[in-house]
Scaffold this motif. Structure first.
Motif, PDB file in Angstrom:
ATOM      1  N   ASP A  11      54.973  48.285  19.146  1.00 45.88           N
ATOM      2  CA  ASP A  11      54.907  47.779  17.776  1.00 45.88           C
ATOM      3  C   ASP A  11      55.101  48.961  16.842  1.00 45.88           C
ATOM      4  OD1 ASP A  11      52.469  49.138  17.707  1.00 45.88           O
ATOM      5  OD2 ASP A  11      51.253  47.344  17.544  1.00 45.88           O
ATOM      6  N   HIS A  12      54.769  48.810  15.572  1.00 46.25           N
ATOM      7  CA  HIS A  12      54.971  49.898  14.614  1.00 46.25           C
ATOM      8  C   HIS A  12      54.047  51.085  14.871  1.00 46.25           C
ATOM      9  CE1 HIS A  12      51.538  47.758  12.926  1.00 46.25           C
ATOM     10  NE2 HIS A  12      51.247  48.859  12.302  1.00 46.25           N
ATOM     11  N   TYR A  13      53.013  50.888  15.676  1.00 48.39           N
ATOM     12  CA  TYR A  13      52.016  51.918  15.937  1.00 48.39           C
ATOM     13  C   TYR A  13      52.368  52.770  17.156  1.00 48.39           C
ATOM     14  CZ  TYR A  13      47.495  53.947  17.151  1.00 48.39           C
ATOM     15  OH  TYR A  13      46.496  54.819  17.487  1.00 48.39           O
ATOM     16  N   ALA A  14      52.646  52.109  18.264  1.00 48.72           N
ATOM     17  CA  ALA A  14      52.867  52.839  19.522  1.00 48.72           C
ATOM     18  C   ALA A  14      53.385  51.880  20.595  1.00 48.72           C
ATOM     19  CB  ALA A  14      51.566  53.482  19.984  1.00 48.72           C
ATOM     20  N   SER A  15      53.527  52.414  21.800  1.00 50.91           N
ATOM     21  CA  SER A  15      53.894  51.623  22.975  1.00 50.91           C
ATOM     22  C   SER A  15      52.705  51.579  23.916  1.00 50.91           C
ATOM     23  CB  SER A  15      55.063  52.272  23.719  1.00 50.91           C
ATOM     24  OG  SER A  15      56.195  52.318  22.918  1.00 50.91           O
ATOM     25  N   ILE A  16      52.623  50.510  24.696  1.00 47.92           N
ATOM     26  CA  ILE A  16      51.574  50.401  25.711  1.00 47.92           C
ATOM     27  C   ILE A  16      52.153  49.662  26.913  1.00 47.92           C
ATOM     28  CG2 ILE A  16      50.582  48.249  24.821  1.00 47.92           C
ATOM     29  CD1 ILE A  16      47.792  49.506  25.570  1.00 47.92           C
ATOM     30  N   GLN A  17      51.697  50.040  28.075  1.00 48.00           N
ATOM     31  CA  GLN A  17      52.160  49.385  29.290  1.00 48.00           C
ATOM     32  C   GLN A  17      51.436  48.057  29.462  1.00 48.00           C
ATOM     33  OE1 GLN A  17      53.152  51.532  32.907  1.00 48.00           O
ATOM     34  NE2 GLN A  17      51.535  50.386  33.923  1.00 48.00           N
TER      35      GLN A  17
END
Length: 69
Positions: free
Chosen positions: A3-9
């Protein structure tokens, strides 16, 4: 997922219903697809932490998803 904040698995446990839904949907998604995911955020085991990611200490175990766009 990002998203606009970060990536996550995002991972999932074995689930025939979810597997079937994913199989039917994955080919329809592109890099800018918008999806909603429900699941549980967990802390990764020490040996799986990715220090190069802002969210590298966590991952989401997916229970379900919905394609928004």
């Amino acid at each position: 997922i990002r998203d606009h904040y970060a990536s996550i698995q995002v991972t999932k446990e074995m689930n025939e219903e979810l597997d079937s839904k994913l199989e039917k949907t994955l080919d329809l998604l592109n890099i800018e697809s918008i999806i909603a995911i429900s699941g549980t955020v967990i802390k990764r085991p020490e040996n799986m932490i990715n220090p190069s990611m802002l969210t590298g200490e966590f991952e989401i175990i997916m229970d379900d998803f919905e394609v928004i766009n």
